[in-house]
Design a protein around this motif. Sequence first.
Motif, short mmCIF file in Angstrom:
data_model
loop_
_atom_site.label_atom_id
_atom_site.label_comp_id
_atom_site.label_asym_id
_atom_site.label_seq_id
_atom_site.Cartn_x
_atom_site.Cartn_y
_atom_site.Cartn_z
N GLY A 158 7.33 -18.38 6.77
CA GLY A 158 8.28 -19.44 7.09
C GLY A 158 9.67 -19.12 6.58
O GLY A 158 10.67 -19.41 7.25
N ASP A 159 9.75 -18.52 5.41
CA ASP A 159 11.05 -18.10 4.88
C ASP A 159 11.71 -17.07 5.77
O ASP A 159 12.91 -17.14 6.04
N VAL A 160 10.93 -16.12 6.25
CA VAL A 160 11.46 -15.08 7.14
C VAL A 160 11.99 -15.71 8.43
O VAL A 160 13.09 -15.38 8.90
N VAL A 161 11.23 -16.65 8.98
CA VAL A 161 11.63 -17.29 10.23
C VAL A 161 12.89 -18.13 10.01
O VAL A 161 13.80 -18.13 10.84
N ARG A 162 12.99 -18.81 8.87
CA ARG A 162 14.19 -19.61 8.58
C ARG A 162 15.42 -18.72 8.47
O ARG A 162 16.48 -19.05 8.98
N TRP A 163 15.31 -17.59 7.78
CA TRP A 163 16.44 -16.67 7.67
C TRP A 163 16.80 -16.08 9.03
O TRP A 163 17.99 -15.88 9.34
N ALA A 164 15.81 -15.80 9.85
CA ALA A 164 16.08 -15.26 11.18
C ALA A 164 16.80 -16.31 12.04
O ALA A 164 17.74 -15.98 12.77
N ALA A 165 16.37 -17.56 11.94
CA ALA A 165 17.04 -18.63 12.69
C ALA A 165 18.48 -18.79 12.21
O ALA A 165 19.40 -19.00 13.01
N PHE A 166 18.68 -18.69 10.92
CA PHE A 166 20.04 -18.75 10.36
C PHE A 166 20.90 -17.62 10.93
O PHE A 166 22.05 -17.83 11.30
N SER A 167 20.34 -16.43 11.04
CA SER A 167 21.11 -15.31 11.57
C SER A 167 21.39 -15.48 13.06
O SER A 167 22.42 -15.01 13.55
N LEU A 180 16.20 -29.75 -9.36
CA LEU A 180 15.81 -30.85 -8.49
C LEU A 180 15.36 -30.37 -7.12
O LEU A 180 14.42 -30.91 -6.54
N TRP A 181 16.02 -29.35 -6.55
CA TRP A 181 15.65 -28.90 -5.21
C TRP A 181 14.31 -28.17 -5.20
O TRP A 181 13.68 -28.09 -4.18
N ALA A 182 13.87 -27.64 -6.34
CA ALA A 182 12.59 -26.93 -6.39
C ALA A 182 11.42 -27.90 -6.36
O ALA A 182 10.35 -27.57 -5.88
N ALA A 183 11.62 -29.11 -6.85
CA ALA A 183 10.53 -30.08 -6.88
C ALA A 183 10.18 -30.57 -5.48
O ALA A 183 9.04 -30.85 -5.17
N ALA A 184 11.15 -30.65 -4.59
CA ALA A 184 10.92 -31.15 -3.24
C ALA A 184 10.42 -30.06 -2.29
O ALA A 184 9.98 -30.36 -1.20
N ARG A 185 10.48 -28.82 -2.70
CA ARG A 185 10.10 -27.71 -1.83
C ARG A 185 8.58 -27.55 -1.80
O ARG A 185 7.91 -27.57 -2.82
N PRO A 186 8.02 -27.37 -0.60
CA PRO A 186 6.57 -27.16 -0.50
C PRO A 186 6.17 -25.81 -1.06
O PRO A 186 7.02 -24.99 -1.39
N PRO A 187 4.88 -25.54 -1.18
CA PRO A 187 4.43 -24.25 -1.71
C PRO A 187 5.00 -23.08 -0.90
O PRO A 187 5.38 -23.22 0.25
N ALA A 188 5.02 -21.93 -1.52
CA ALA A 188 5.64 -20.74 -0.92
C ALA A 188 5.00 -20.40 0.42
O ALA A 188 3.79 -20.40 0.56
N ASP A 189 5.85 -20.15 1.40
CA ASP A 189 5.43 -19.74 2.74
C ASP A 189 6.31 -18.57 3.14
O ASP A 189 7.38 -18.76 3.72
#
Length: 106
Positions: free
Chosen positions: A18-27, A6-15
């Motif tokens: 953006g993934d790197v920036v999200r992980w960096a913000a999490f850290s 279910l969570w994969a259907a709501a996710r936009p195309p691969a970025d």
Amino acid sequence: MNAEPLWAAARPPADPAGDVVRWAAFSCVLVPVVLIVYGSSFAGAFGSALGLTAVTAVCRLLLRQSERAAAEERARPSLPVSGRHARPAPGVRRGGRHAGGCTPGR
């Protein structure tokens, strides 16, 4: 039936950027929490968070700039290949020795 979670259907195309920036913000949030839990001062944890946030912001800017440059490069029409084995255009001089002309010392 669709086999996607279910969570994969709501996710936009691969970025990837953006993934790197999200992980960096999490850290930027996780590192100070871990530092405080393991006995570091609040000032030290805050300084670490500030430094990580600055590095993350600079990396994000560089990633976006790189993506824009790559997109412009892909959009630009490709030029003919000129290399070692490519034939020069008619009328183009090639390097090498010249017969006559200006020679130094004479």
